[in-house]
Design an enzyme around this catalytic site. Structure first.
Site, short mmCIF file in Angstrom:
data_model
loop_
_atom_site.label_atom_id
_atom_site.label_comp_id
_atom_site.label_asym_id
_atom_site.label_seq_id
_atom_site.Cartn_x
_atom_site.Cartn_y
_atom_site.Cartn_z
N LYS A 34 40.65 31.09 46.31
CA LYS A 34 41.65 31.45 45.26
C LYS A 34 42.34 30.06 45.33
O LYS A 34 43.48 29.63 45.42
CB LYS A 34 42.68 32.69 45.70
CG LYS A 34 42.43 33.25 44.70
CD LYS A 34 43.91 34.42 44.56
CE LYS A 34 44.55 34.97 43.86
NZ LYS A 34 43.96 35.24 42.50
N ARG A 81 45.71 35.33 53.19
CA ARG A 81 44.83 35.05 52.25
C ARG A 81 44.51 34.02 51.28
O ARG A 81 43.81 32.78 51.40
CB ARG A 81 44.16 36.05 51.16
CG ARG A 81 43.34 35.60 50.20
CD ARG A 81 42.30 36.89 48.91
NE ARG A 81 43.67 36.95 47.88
CZ ARG A 81 44.45 37.50 47.44
NH1 ARG A 81 43.12 39.15 46.67
NH2 ARG A 81 44.75 37.31 45.99
N GLU A 115 32.91 40.96 38.27
CA GLU A 115 33.73 41.28 38.29
C GLU A 115 34.81 40.63 36.99
O GLU A 115 34.08 40.03 36.12
CB GLU A 115 35.33 40.69 39.52
CG GLU A 115 35.17 38.82 39.26
CD GLU A 115 35.68 38.73 40.75
OE1 GLU A 115 37.01 39.20 40.72
OE2 GLU A 115 35.86 37.15 40.79
N1 PXG Z 1 39.57 38.56 41.07
C1 PXG Z 1 40.18 37.72 40.50
C2 PXG Z 1 38.86 36.19 40.46
C3 PXG Z 1 41.38 38.03 40.15
O1 PXG Z 1 41.71 36.25 40.81
C4 PXG Z 1 41.91 39.72 41.46
C5 PXG Z 1 40.08 39.63 41.06
C6 PXG Z 1 42.25 41.03 41.61
O2 PXG Z 1 43.14 40.09 43.16
P1 PXG Z 1 44.38 41.22 43.88
O3 PXG Z 1 44.23 40.17 44.94
O4 PXG Z 1 45.03 40.50 42.77
O5 PXG Z 1 44.19 42.16 43.58
C7 PXG Z 1 41.89 38.27 40.70
C8 PXG Z 1 43.94 38.56 41.03
C9 PXG Z 1 47.28 37.11 37.06
C10 PXG Z 1 46.17 36.80 37.67
O6 PXG Z 1 48.37 36.50 36.64
C11 PXG Z 1 45.73 36.75 39.03
C12 PXG Z 1 44.49 36.17 39.54
C13 PXG Z 1 44.20 35.35 39.41
C14 PXG Z 1 45.00 34.31 38.13
C15 PXG Z 1 46.44 35.30 37.35
O7 PXG Z 1 46.50 38.24 36.82
N2 PXG Z 1 43.77 36.81 40.56
#
Ligand code: PXG
Length: 290
Positions: free
Chosen positions: A149, A50, A182
């Site tokens: 991301k 990703r 989300e």
């Molecule tokens: N939506 C968004 C907008 C995200 O940034 C997720 C869903 C979940 O994705 P994953 O791949 O982690 O199952 C994210 C996750 C944190 C953190 O420290 C996580 C994210 C971004 C910033 C901080 O929890 N991304």
């Protein structure tokens, strides 16, 4: 703590980047948040894939191969003697001048922070979370696709601020047309009967890696797993709602905008998925050993 920075490990106090780095000046860069459990990095290949996709879209050439990056993550965990950790993988456009022009940035900056994981309070998982929807809409994918991301998370931070101002921990963001997308760093699911529903990526959500793992678990638990457009009405009248994300894992939601969800307590489908997810994170088929 030792931080991987552009090919070497440096002490935390020396892990610094230039004020001319476009990651800082413009949010011009990409990142991943990854977890390790009992010496296994959960879904490491998926996270690295990703990261490379995000970088490809913004035309940022990561100066390491996927294999080298995987090795650097493993090395970061070993150097810091971590068995359960949170890993932040960041690639920025690098140092440039004060203009936007990415051509001025010659060398991308790559760093990896591996730290002890700060777990959310246990009561969050036992009692469930109360959420609100906020006025800040999720970025329109046609303008800034949430699939990238990127280091530009202001859209999410603005939503988080609204939730916190209102006395809530997390926000539900809607799309431009009012559909559920989300939360600020988690995907969202609802349960109704045997159906497990989550918004489709085209509405403007990140294809979360935890989201995919939970969809797979749902399928193996004979749930009817579907991506579907969801309204607030659908959420209010769901039997169960939960969030998924790397840091949070699976968090039950018991109230949204003052409406009680289901019984007002974490439901059986959520609990079953939490148990199955916990097992998955310790399964060597889903993690990379270091
Ligand atoms: N939506 C968004 C907008 C995200 O940034 C997720 C869903 C979940 O994705 P994953 O791949 O982690 O199952 C994210 C996750 C944190 C953190 O420290 C996580 C994210 C971004 C910033 C901080 O929890 N991304």
């Amino acid at each position: 703590m030792k931080v991987y920075l552009n090919g070497t490990f440096v002490e935390r106090s020396h892990a610094t980047v230039s004020v001319f780095d476009h990651g800082l000046l413009y949010g011009d860069g990409v990142f991943e948040g990854i977890r390790s459990y009992d010496g296994l990095v959960f879904k490491l290949r998926e996270h690295v894939d990703r990261l490379f996709e995000s970088a490809h879209t913004i035309m940022l050439k990561i100066p390491l191969s996927k294999l080298q990056l995987i090795e650097a993550v493993k090395q970061s965990l070993r150097v810091n003697r971590l068995t359960d950790a949170y890993i932040r993988l960041v690639v920025t456009r690098g140092e440039g001048d004060l203009g936007l022009d990415p051509r001025k940035c010659v060398q991308p900056t790559v760093f990896i922070i591996a730290d002890r994981i700060e777990l959310y309070p246990k009561q969050l998982y036992e009692r469930g979370l109360k959420l609100i929807t906020v006025a800040t809409q999720r970025n329109v994918p046609e303008a800034l696709n949430p699939q990238i991301k990127s280091l530009n998370y202001l859209n999410n931070i603005l939503a988080k601020i609204e939730a916190v101002n209102a006395g809530f921990e997390e926000a539900i963001m809607l799309s431009h047309s009012g559909y559920v997308t989300e939360c600020t760093g988690e995907n969202l699911f609802l349960v109704r009967g045997r159906r497990l529903l989550t918004p489709p990526p085209y509405i403007g959500v990140l294809r979360g890696i935890t989201r995919q793992a939970v969809m797979d678990l749902g399928n193996s638990q004979r749930l009817e797993v579907r991506e579907d457009l969801l309204t607030r009405h659908d959420l209010f009248n769901a039997e169960e709602v939960f969030l998924t994300g790397t840091a949070a894992e699976i968090v039950p939601v018991v109230e949204i905008d003052g409406r009680v969800i289901g019984s007002g307590r974490p439901g059986p489908v959520t609990k079953r998925l939490q148990q199955a997810f916990r097992k998955l994170t310790r399964d060597s088929k889903h993690g990379v050993k270091y």
